[in-house]
Write an enzyme that holds these catalytic residues in place. Structure first.
Site, PDB file in Angstrom:
ATOM      1  N   MET A  38       0.865  -1.141   0.000  1.00 46.97           N
ATOM      2  CA  MET A  38       0.000   0.000   0.000  1.00 46.97           C
ATOM      3  C   MET A  38       0.906   1.196   0.000  1.00 46.97           C
ATOM      4  O   MET A  38       1.440   1.567   1.021  1.00 46.97           O
ATOM      5  CB  MET A  38      -0.904  -0.049   1.216  1.00 46.97           C
ATOM      6  N   GLY A  39       1.166   1.774  -1.144  1.00 51.31           N
ATOM      7  CA  GLY A  39       2.009   2.959  -1.295  1.00 51.31           C
ATOM      8  C   GLY A  39       1.694   3.888  -0.161  1.00 51.31           C
ATOM      9  O   GLY A  39       2.435   3.990   0.785  1.00 51.31           O
ATOM     10  N   THR A  40       0.559   4.480  -0.191  1.00 52.96           N
ATOM     11  CA  THR A  40      -0.121   5.041   0.984  1.00 52.96           C
ATOM     12  C   THR A  40       0.293   6.363   1.560  1.00 52.96           C
ATOM     13  O   THR A  40       1.449   6.760   1.558  1.00 52.96           O
ATOM     14  CB  THR A  40      -0.047   4.038   2.163  1.00 52.96           C
ATOM     15  N   THR A  41      -0.765   6.995   2.099  1.00 56.55           N
ATOM     16  CA  THR A  41      -0.562   8.091   3.036  1.00 56.55           C
ATOM     17  C   THR A  41      -1.500   7.802   4.189  1.00 56.55           C
ATOM     18  O   THR A  41      -2.704   7.654   3.984  1.00 56.55           O
ATOM     19  CB  THR A  41      -0.981   9.432   2.401  1.00 56.55           C
ATOM     20  N   GLY A  85       3.551   8.621   1.139  1.00 55.66           N
ATOM     21  CA  GLY A  85       3.104  10.005   0.934  1.00 55.66           C
ATOM     22  C   GLY A  85       3.421  10.914   2.093  1.00 55.66           C
ATOM     23  O   GLY A  85       3.360  12.134   1.962  1.00 55.66           O
TER      24      GLY A  85
END
Lengths: 231, 258
Positions: free
Chosen positions: A9-12, A141
């Site tokens: 989950m690349g995510t922020t 992020g």
């Protein structure tokens, strides 16, 4: 495109305390390499009625850790006879993360409300450290948000101020981080209970160099048959 | 004789063949056999009465089509089916294993199997093997709690969505879904959309091909529509038939040989 790449989950993810509770926020993109495997995932998972978890890193690892801790907290709640505290939930997460540090890749933010300490945010990043903080950011992020929070964060915000801050922050991170995107989900936890909110892309402000959407699928689909392409 | 029994008595694993494999690969330039992968386009969607699953029917061994009409929609329970992409052996084995666990569970509980049971068994198994069991699955079914559709990835992560695609043709199929899916599709609309998505994979992805299999699962009824569409007929079939060592064979014009 490597369909066999593990899902990350690349995510922020963000967790913020305010006067009376906490606000958790996250984007909704799950990627496999360069492909978006799920554009509407829910990264804020429930551990107990009053404690929620923001997940980042490997999708599989964070799902398994949250499942185990949910189970342990359920048992703990039965044995204790009252709702579990945020500190206990965070420490269970920490114990699993630390003892399996060589095999797991998870960055987690635990947030919730209990009657002893009120609203609390605990950060459990990659190695299994536990850190109690007034606000926490995580995921790829978050790199773009350190400066933003240094300037915008203040103590003793109201619930609406805190939620607006979280939504603004995730929206800024989505604008700059390729691995974050989709919709913004927030969860507000306080003594009254839990409120889940959902902010699709068209409700968010436009930042520098971003243009108004034109001919988006949201308009085409709702009008019935797809319009022919125009140059 | 004495040497053999000494090896058995030592106990544990015997890694002699690993050394032999390494030597073959480095010295003789021998390449290990490629796994039979299913290349694949598999899809699932939720429609107003339940779940529709779809799959293509090509199984590949590297660049060669090993099976022109394989079955990728596997039975898990009367009300639960699972499409599998990745290494064919892994998808077959893992779905068959969980299917028999579900059957034993049905005998023990006396109840219809629930999708979440298969879901948890599959995800726990795949996570434990840390992605080495190369099975990417689309699990769908209707149970007492309603319709459920999940994807399970080789590393054990899962997603729950109203429409999903997996496999090498997943991008082509997802393009079809993203532009045409809406909530509350009827049975015919749903089947048409699934066929469109699978055909997008069949014609635009080299790892997918041949026919379309569809499986419609609703409350109390499952329709396994094997070879629902056959968009790739054999272009030339000799009317005289083909003979192999004195045995005369006639192929029907539409079907693929099996």
């Amino acid at each position: 495109m490597d369909t066999n790449a593990p899902h990350s989950m690349g995510t922020t993810i963000i967790g913020v305390t305010y006067n009376g509770g906490v606000v958790l926020g996250a984007d909704s993109r799950t990627s496999t390499g360069m492909y978006v495997a799920n554009r509407a995932s829910d990264k804020i998972t429930q551990l107990t009625d009053n404690v929620y978890l923001c997940r980042s890193g490997s999708a599989a690892d964070s799902q398994v850790v949250s499942d185990y801790v949910r189970h342990f907290l359920y048992q703990h709640t039965i044995q204790l006879g009252q709702p579990a505290t945020v500190k206990v939930a965070a420490n269970l997460i920490r114990l699993l993360s630390y003892s399996n540090k060589n095999m797991l890749e998870t960055g987690l933010i635990v947030g919730g409300w209990d009657k002893y300490e009120g609203g609390k945010i605990y950060s459990v990043p990659l190695g299994g450290t536990i850190l109690e903080q007034p606000f926490a950011i995580g995921g790829s992020g978050s790199s773009y948000l350190y400066g933003f929070f240094d300037q915008a964060w203040k103590d003793g915000m109201t619930k609406d101020e805190a939620e607006k801050l979280v939504v603004k922050a995730v929206s800024l991170a989505i604008a700059r981080d390729g691995a974050s995107g989709g919709v913004i989900r927030t969860v507000i936890i306080n003594s009254d209970g839990v409120t889940r909110n959902f902010y699709p892309g068209d409700t968010l402000p436009l930042w520098h160099d971003e243009l108004e959407p034109c001919g988006s699928l949201l308009d085409i689909l709702s009008s019935g048959s797809p319009e022919p392409m125009s140059t | 004789m004495g040497k053999v029994s000494a090896a058995i008595d030592q106990g544990g694993f015997n890694f002699d063949l690993c050394r032999r494999n390494e030597m073959l690969m480095s010295k003789s330039g021998f390449k290990p056999p490629t796994y039979r992968k299913t290349g694949t386009t598999i899809v699932g969607l939720v429609f107003q009465d339940g779940i529709i699953l779809g799959a293509d029917t090509r199984a590949t061994e590297g660049p060669i089509v090993a099976d022109k009409n394989c079955e990728k929609i596997h039975y898990m329970a009367p009300n639960i089916y699972c499409c599998g992409a990745g290494t064919a052996a892994d998808t077959e084995a893992v779905t068959y294993m969980v299917s028999s666990q579900l059957q034993l569970h049905r005998h023990a509980t006396g109840r219809e199997s629930r999708v979440v049971t298969a879901f948890t068994l599959l995800k726990t198994h795949l996570f434990g093997y840390q992605g080495h069991v190369s099975a990417a699955l689309v699990l769908g079914g209707v149970d007492i709690t309603g319709p459920h559709l999940h994807t399970i990835y080789p590393h054990g992560s899962t997603d729950t969505l109203p429409y999903v695609t997996m496999g090498s043709g997943s991008l082509a199929a997802m393009a079809m879904f993203e532009s045409n899916y809406k909530k509350g599709l009827s049975r015919d609309e749903g089947i048409k959309l699934v066929c469109k998505a699978i055909c997008a994979g069949i014609f635009n992805d080299l790892g997918s091909g041949s026919n379309v299999d569809v499986c419609v699962i609703t409350k109390g009824k499952t329709d396994y529509l094997r070879n629902y569409q056959l968009p790739n007929p054999r272009t030339y079939v000799s009317s005289k038939g083909y003979s192999l060592q004195g045995v005369k064979l006639r192929f029907c014009q539409l079907g693929l040989s099996r």
